[in-house]
Design a protein around this motif. Sequence first.
Motif, PDB file in Angstrom:
ATOM      1  N   LEU A 277      31.996  54.297 -78.860  1.00  0.00           N
ATOM      2  CA  LEU A 277      32.408  53.284 -77.885  1.00  0.00           C
ATOM      3  C   LEU A 277      31.310  53.080 -76.846  1.00  0.00           C
ATOM      4  CD1 LEU A 277      36.156  54.200 -77.227  1.00  0.00           C
ATOM      5  CD2 LEU A 277      35.180  52.679 -78.959  1.00  0.00           C
ATOM      6  N   THR A 278      31.202  51.865 -76.375  1.00  0.00           N
ATOM      7  CA  THR A 278      30.216  51.531 -75.342  1.00  0.00           C
ATOM      8  C   THR A 278      30.940  50.905 -74.156  1.00  0.00           C
ATOM      9  OG1 THR A 278      29.835  49.328 -76.274  1.00  0.00           O
ATOM     10  CG2 THR A 278      28.425  51.123 -77.066  1.00  0.00           C
ATOM     11  N   HIS A 279      30.221  50.742 -73.060  1.00  0.00           N
ATOM     12  CA  HIS A 279      30.829  50.112 -71.885  1.00  0.00           C
ATOM     13  C   HIS A 279      29.783  49.302 -71.136  1.00  0.00           C
ATOM     14  CE1 HIS A 279      29.096  52.750 -68.711  1.00  0.00           C
ATOM     15  NE2 HIS A 279      29.084  53.656 -69.677  1.00  0.00           N
ATOM     16  N   ARG A 280      30.251  48.314 -70.409  1.00  0.00           N
ATOM     17  CA  ARG A 280      29.400  47.477 -69.572  1.00  0.00           C
ATOM     18  C   ARG A 280      30.268  46.742 -68.554  1.00  0.00           C
ATOM     19  NH1 ARG A 280      30.585  42.325 -70.840  1.00  0.00           N
ATOM     20  NH2 ARG A 280      31.027  41.719 -73.010  1.00  0.00           N
TER      21      ARG A 280
ATOM     22  N   TYR B 107      34.883  38.552 -54.192  1.00  0.00           N
ATOM     23  CA  TYR B 107      34.937  39.484 -55.319  1.00  0.00           C
ATOM     24  C   TYR B 107      33.632  39.461 -56.104  1.00  0.00           C
ATOM     25  CZ  TYR B 107      36.755  41.559 -59.648  1.00  0.00           C
ATOM     26  OH  TYR B 107      36.966  42.355 -60.749  1.00  0.00           O
ATOM     27  N   ASP B 108      33.174  40.642 -56.495  1.00  0.00           N
ATOM     28  CA  ASP B 108      31.946  40.770 -57.287  1.00  0.00           C
ATOM     29  C   ASP B 108      32.313  41.400 -58.634  1.00  0.00           C
ATOM     30  OD1 ASP B 108      29.468  41.131 -58.374  1.00  0.00           O
ATOM     31  OD2 ASP B 108      28.756  42.560 -56.863  1.00  0.00           O
ATOM     32  N   ILE B 109      32.429  40.580 -59.653  1.00  0.00           N
ATOM     33  CA  ILE B 109      32.880  41.060 -60.955  1.00  0.00           C
ATOM     34  C   ILE B 109      31.919  42.093 -61.546  1.00  0.00           C
ATOM     35  CG2 ILE B 109      31.778  39.176 -62.236  1.00  0.00           C
ATOM     36  CD1 ILE B 109      34.154  39.204 -64.126  1.00  0.00           C
ATOM     37  N   ALA B 110      30.639  41.973 -61.243  1.00  0.00           N
ATOM     38  CA  ALA B 110      29.647  42.867 -61.840  1.00  0.00           C
ATOM     39  C   ALA B 110      29.809  44.302 -61.369  1.00  0.00           C
ATOM     40  CB  ALA B 110      28.236  42.373 -61.529  1.00  0.00           C
ATOM     41  N   THR B 111      30.264  44.513 -60.136  1.00  0.00           N
ATOM     42  CA  THR B 111      30.411  45.866 -59.612  1.00  0.00           C
ATOM     43  C   THR B 111      31.859  46.335 -59.591  1.00  0.00           C
ATOM     44  OG1 THR B 111      30.570  45.065 -57.333  1.00  0.00           O
ATOM     45  CG2 THR B 111      28.386  45.611 -58.147  1.00  0.00           C
ATOM     46  N   SER B 112      32.789  45.436 -59.875  1.00  0.00           N
ATOM     47  CA  SER B 112      34.208  45.773 -59.741  1.00  0.00           C
ATOM     48  C   SER B 112      34.910  45.969 -61.075  1.00  0.00           C
ATOM     49  CB  SER B 112      34.931  44.666 -58.960  1.00  0.00           C
ATOM     50  OG  SER B 112      34.370  44.506 -57.673  1.00  0.00           O
ATOM     51  N   THR B 113      34.211  45.747 -62.189  1.00  0.00           N
ATOM     52  CA  THR B 113      34.850  45.860 -63.496  1.00  0.00           C
ATOM     53  C   THR B 113      34.013  46.679 -64.458  1.00  0.00           C
ATOM     54  OG1 THR B 113      33.789  43.862 -64.373  1.00  0.00           O
ATOM     55  CG2 THR B 113      35.921  43.571 -63.269  1.00  0.00           C
ATOM     56  N   VAL B 114      34.691  47.199 -65.460  1.00  0.00           N
ATOM     57  CA  VAL B 114      34.017  47.817 -66.592  1.00  0.00           C
ATOM     58  C   VAL B 114      34.864  47.544 -67.836  1.00  0.00           C
ATOM     59  CG1 VAL B 114      35.127  50.085 -66.294  1.00  0.00           C
ATOM     60  CG2 VAL B 114      32.941  49.916 -67.499  1.00  0.00           C
ATOM     61  N   GLY B 115      34.203  47.188 -68.910  1.00  0.00           N
ATOM     62  CA  GLY B 115      34.882  46.993 -70.183  1.00  0.00           C
ATOM     63  C   GLY B 115      34.431  48.043 -71.182  1.00  0.00           C
TER      64      GLY B 115
END
Length: 323
Positions: free
Chosen positions: A28-31, A72-80
Amino acid sequence: MREQENGRRTARATSHTPVMDLDLPAGLTHRPLTLADAPAVLAAIAAEEVVDLGESTMTLEDVESDWLRPSYDIATSTVGVFDGDQLVAYADLSAPSVAYTAVLPDHQGRGIGTALAGWVQDRARAGGSDRVGSQMPEGSAADRLMRDLGYEALWTAWDLELPPEREIVARPLPDGVTVSDASPSDREAAWTLLEDAFLEWSDRDRVSLDDFGARIWGRTGYEPWNLRLVRDARGELLGATHVHLAGGDDGTPSAYVAKIAVRPDQRGRGLAPAMLVDAFALARAHGATRSYLSTDTRAGARGLYERVGMVVTSTWVNRSIRL
């Protein structure tokens, strides 16, 4: 994913915060996520809710309007989390101490949820919060996991529905009081009234007008009838209701009463029941067969909703942990 409120500090992680690693199963990977990932996130949320609740009422507009808030900053607030190209789980620190997560049911039990909980805690701590939590269906796999990880239950929430067959009984407003669509010039006053009302019982900072608007008049498909205002004979604002349509699994729209509030000095006059009935009737006139809303123990409004014919369809638990 349910809109919720939690105690928090105002500091946030910035776009310069490094991506935190995740201890994931092999392969599994994440970003960080992007707006283009919204449909896959919706699919993960819906898959969990179908298992836990029998259906999902989440929409793509719910996800996108939250991510499109100016603050909101999606790049720093989420991980998939990905298995190849497939999103199998995600986490979203939606506010400094409010998180949303989902793991596809066939990937649960592999330690992904535990890894996401650690990521959320690290991200919230880096942003200056002293607590972080989430809301999930009572007794669900996520509820059990968070309990086992030491998250304490803070309050209980419910989804309530006006059944399709339930007759909408008119509730007259007091003499001189009217209800009508909000105009653009009314938006700041509606924001003030609704935020003042919700801040009476929630421990959070005031949502900015821009962020508030992103979830209402900035929401895809917004129409003037979605924001209704109650005024007295002098034109003073007494109450406000936000209702919007959401497509059902069968293509038939449902209505969600996202916010309703009456000014404190006007309560007890029967305004809230009349406002709810107005929202239900308008929703049906626009094709909705079902109307629903969410409330919790802090608001103390469940009895009001049941008195206008709504019934509880699901129970949720808000859990939080100190950092």
